[in-house]
Design an enzyme around this catalytic site. Structure first.
Site, PDB file in Angstrom:
ATOM      1  CE  LYS A   1      -3.158  -2.766  -0.339  1.00  0.00           C
ATOM      2  NZ  LYS A   1      -3.687  -3.024  -1.691  1.00  0.00           N
TER       3      LYS A   1
ATOM      4  CD  GLU B   1      -4.164   7.081   3.713  1.00  0.00           C
ATOM      5  OE1 GLU B   1      -5.393   7.200   3.906  1.00  0.00           O
ATOM      6  OE2 GLU B   1      -3.676   6.362   2.841  1.00  0.00           O
TER       7      GLU B   1
ATOM      8  CG  HIS C   1     -13.693  -2.464   6.344  1.00  0.00           C
ATOM      9  ND1 HIS C   1     -13.714  -1.133   6.029  1.00  0.00           N
ATOM     10  CD2 HIS C   1     -13.346  -2.527   7.645  1.00  0.00           C
ATOM     11  CE1 HIS C   1     -13.391  -0.415   7.084  1.00  0.00           C
ATOM     12  NE2 HIS C   1     -13.158  -1.238   8.091  1.00  0.00           N
TER      13      HIS C   1
ATOM     14  NE  ARG D   1      -9.349  -8.276  -6.124  1.00  0.00           N
ATOM     15  CZ  ARG D   1     -10.252  -7.399  -5.711  1.00  0.00           C
ATOM     16  NH1 ARG D   1     -11.285  -7.109  -6.474  1.00  0.00           N
ATOM     17  NH2 ARG D   1     -10.159  -6.780  -4.549  1.00  0.00           N
TER      18      ARG D   1
HETATM   19  C1  MV4 Z   1      -9.830   5.882   5.030  1.00  0.00           C
HETATM   20  C2  MV4 Z   1     -11.001   6.480   5.551  1.00  0.00           C
HETATM   21  C3  MV4 Z   1     -10.916   7.804   5.927  1.00  0.00           C
HETATM   22  N1  MV4 Z   1      -9.756   8.481   5.809  1.00  0.00           N
HETATM   23  N2  MV4 Z   1      -8.703   6.596   4.931  1.00  0.00           N
HETATM   24  C4  MV4 Z   1     -11.473   1.382   4.832  1.00  0.00           C
HETATM   25  C5  MV4 Z   1     -10.917   0.196   4.089  1.00  0.00           C
HETATM   26  C6  MV4 Z   1      -9.682   0.652   3.428  1.00  0.00           C
HETATM   27  N3  MV4 Z   1      -9.606   0.139   2.101  1.00  0.00           N
HETATM   28  C7  MV4 Z   1      -9.722   2.141   3.473  1.00  0.00           C
HETATM   29  N4  MV4 Z   1     -10.765   2.527   4.376  1.00  0.00           N
HETATM   30  C8  MV4 Z   1     -10.910   3.827   4.767  1.00  0.00           C
HETATM   31  N5  MV4 Z   1      -9.806   4.604   4.643  1.00  0.00           N
HETATM   32  C9  MV4 Z   1      -8.679   7.859   5.325  1.00  0.00           C
HETATM   33  N6  MV4 Z   1      -7.542   8.550   5.232  1.00  0.00           N
HETATM   34  C10 MV4 Z   1     -12.148   5.710   5.650  1.00  0.00           C
HETATM   35  C11 MV4 Z   1     -12.110   4.367   5.272  1.00  0.00           C
HETATM   36  C12 MV4 Z   1     -13.340   3.640   5.445  1.00  0.00           C
HETATM   37  C13 MV4 Z   1     -14.041   3.128   4.365  1.00  0.00           C
HETATM   38  C14 MV4 Z   1     -13.600   3.283   3.062  1.00  0.00           C
HETATM   39  C15 MV4 Z   1     -14.296   2.777   1.999  1.00  0.00           C
HETATM   40  C16 MV4 Z   1     -15.484   2.095   2.240  1.00  0.00           C
HETATM   41  C17 MV4 Z   1     -15.954   1.918   3.511  1.00  0.00           C
HETATM   42  C18 MV4 Z   1     -15.249   2.427   4.589  1.00  0.00           C
HETATM   43  C19 MV4 Z   1     -15.735   2.258   5.872  1.00  0.00           C
HETATM   44  C20 MV4 Z   1     -15.016   2.763   6.932  1.00  0.00           C
HETATM   45  C21 MV4 Z   1     -13.823   3.440   6.714  1.00  0.00           C
END
Ligand code: MV4
Length: 510
Positions: free
Chosen positions: A116, A200, A235, A292
């Site tokens: 990542k 982040e 998630h 993918r």
């Molecule tokens: C974040 C975020 C807020 N700010 N990064 C959750 C899974 C991972 N792939 C990234 N995620 C998040 N990253 C920052 N800097 C909020 C989430 C997040 C989220 C993102 C996409 C879909 C659902 C989510 C549910 C909770 C938190």
């Protein structure tokens, strides 16, 4: 073009890949585990080979065995689908080393995007916006506090090796950092064998919007627009849409251009998805790239008219992309509901078992990508998704109306499914207005809980049964229902919620 392709997967995606092979006149070869002896993908393929015991580690993750089957049957290519071996660099490499074509990107692209922090570095180099934060793992709490103060709280700690929300922690102040840092690091170690975490800036109430890209082996690359994937539970995506409900063509063009630059920086070919977080001001930030095919690819197919699996196969065979960016048209709106063998009344507990009855929806604008059939037993060993129900409409309102219709036609006997949960969500006015972000499902489930507690407390069994019967009469059959029979059934709060909202009004499109 290939004459024979080995499908290194199971369930609905294996069936989807077999269909693409048929459409191209290619012979599909299936592999299966003990639990999948009678699975649909085995029945639909031209040949099928047993590869091992039910646990995935002994079957669908046993890459060497699968390559051996491809050799034996003279399959020229292997399609990994999603999950399982689809993003394992070593597998892509082993396939190519065996002289077989991997239907996906190069092992190098998989490796780059699998890390990542390296992916963030690549995206930044490509000139795409990334969430402000560190480009490397953070060593200790002191350093984390120093950096967090610089970018300003609230921040988020994430596992460097990560993805999928594991090892993720929100930190709102310097005092919270110490505990959060240890927990995130320990979780990252447990999940990925690597304790490294990076920082982040926290994006509050983001939407999760991703861009589909297609790239051939000759340097041609296009994007197919966005998918809105904000509706997730733990998630895991539950509903996806194309286009995003707040889409405008300018945002799509900017995100599409950024996605193309990121893919180019990774020397990418085949189908790929670039994920972004989008804030309420429509600022977007690169999150990660999935190397993918994605579960939710059908919504893009219905709106663009492009068969993504067919294009994957053509690209792998070395063909030139037949479509130019200017030729892409987005028509109408599509929604996907992931139908799981889970019980929404028991906190989405898996509900494997024999499907004793199955009636699937059809009609205008309905596509059901299923991996099951009546009489088959859903095994306990794998992801319990049994089908993806996808609808298309001239606009979002029509797509929603058709999804409500399709869900009402869906009947699965013998096991519990998430169909009633989707009926309730699709009937929700906030959803219908497109007011969705990554917090929506949690808020929705809390409201449902409050409502069911209210019903549990106030309405006695007979009244509840009478309400269910009345709602059945209006919503489902339009025939009177024997109340004494209904009483015997436990009233599902999901049925209640879905039908209550349907009672308020038949969902009208004007
Ligand atoms: C974040 C975020 C807020 N700010 N990064 C959750 C899974 C991972 N792939 C990234 N995620 C998040 N990253 C920052 N800097 C909020 C989430 C997040 C989220 C993102 C996409 C879909 C659902 C989510 C549910 C909770 C938190």
């Amino acid at each position: 073009m290939f004459r024979k392709i080995l499908i290194a997967n199971r369930g609905e995606i294996a069936v989807r890949l077999i269909r693409a092979c048929r459409d191209l006149g290619i012979s599909p070869v299936a592999v299966y585990s003990e639990a999948d002896r009678e699975a649909l993908h085995v029945r639909l393929a031209d040949e099928a080979f047993f590869i091992g015991e039910s646990p995935a580690a002994q079957s669908y993750l046993a890459g060497e065995k699968i390559i051996e089957v491809a050799r034996k049957t003279a399959a020229e290519a292997i399609h990994p689908g999603y999950g399982f071996l689809s993003e394992r660099e070593w597998f892509a490499r082993a396939v190519e080393d065996a002289g077989i074509t991997f239907i996906g990107p190069s092992p190098g692209s998989i490796a780059l995007m699998g890390d990542k922090t390296n992916a963030r570095i690549a995206a930044e180099k490509a000139g795409a916006p990334i969430v402000p934060g560190t480009m490397q793992g953070v060593m200790n709490v002191g350093e984390a506090q120093k950096i967090a103060a610089e970018i300003s709280y609230p921040v988020m700690l994430k596992a460097s090796a990560g993805g999928g929300g594991k090892g993720m922690r929100i930190v709102r102040s310097a005092e919270e950092m110490s505990a959060a840092f240890s927990m995130a690091s320990a979780e990252a170690q447990a999940a990925f064998g690597d304790p490294s975490v990076y920082i982040e800036k926290l994006i509050e109430h983001p939407r999760h919007i991703e861009i589909q890209v297609l790239a051939d082996k000759h340097g041609n690359i296009i994007h197919l627009g966005e998918r809105e994937c904000s509706l997730q539970r733990r998630h895991q995506k539950v509903i996806e849409e194309c286009p995003a409900s707040f889409n405008d063509s300018q945002l799509r063009e900017r995100m599409g251009a950024a996605a193309i630059k990121i893919a180019q920086a990774a020397n990418y070919y085949n189908a790929g998805t670039v994920e972004f977080l989008v804030d309420s001001q429509r600022n977007f930030y690169f999150l990660e790239m999935n190397t993918r095919l994605q579960v939710e690819h059908p919504v893009t197919e219905l709106v663009t008219g492009i068969d993504l699996v067919r294009e994957q196969i053509r690209i792998a065979a070395g063909e030139i992309l037949p479509i130019k960016q200017e030729e892409i048209r987005w028509e109408g709106s599509a929604i996907e509901c992931r139908i799981y063998a889970e019980d929404p009344d028991r906190n989405f507990l898996p509900s494997p078992g024999k499907i004793t009855r199955l009636r699937t929806p059809s009609g205008p604008g309905v596509r059901d990508d299923s991996g099951v059939y009546e009489g088959w037993e859903v095994p306990i060993f794998y992801d319990p998704m049994i089908s993806k129900l996808v609808t298309w409409g001239a606009n979002r309102v029509e797509a929603v109306a058709r999804m409500i219709r399709a869900l009402s036609e869906y009947y699965v006997g013998g096991i519990r499914t998430t169909v009633p949960f989707f009926q309730a969500v699709l009937g929700d006015e906030e959803f219908q207005r497109g007011e969705i972000d990554t917090g929506y499902i949690t808020r929705f489930l809390e409201r449902q809980k409050a409502m069911s507690e209210l019903l549990d407390g106030k309405a006695d069994a007979e009244i509840a049964a009478a309400i269910v019967a009345a709602m059945d009469f209006i919503q489902q059959s339009r025939r009177p229902i024997d109340v004494t029979n209904v009483q015997a059934e436990r009233a599902s709060r999901w049925k209640m919620a879905g039908r209550l909202s349907a009672m308020n009004k038949t969902y009208r499109q004007d």
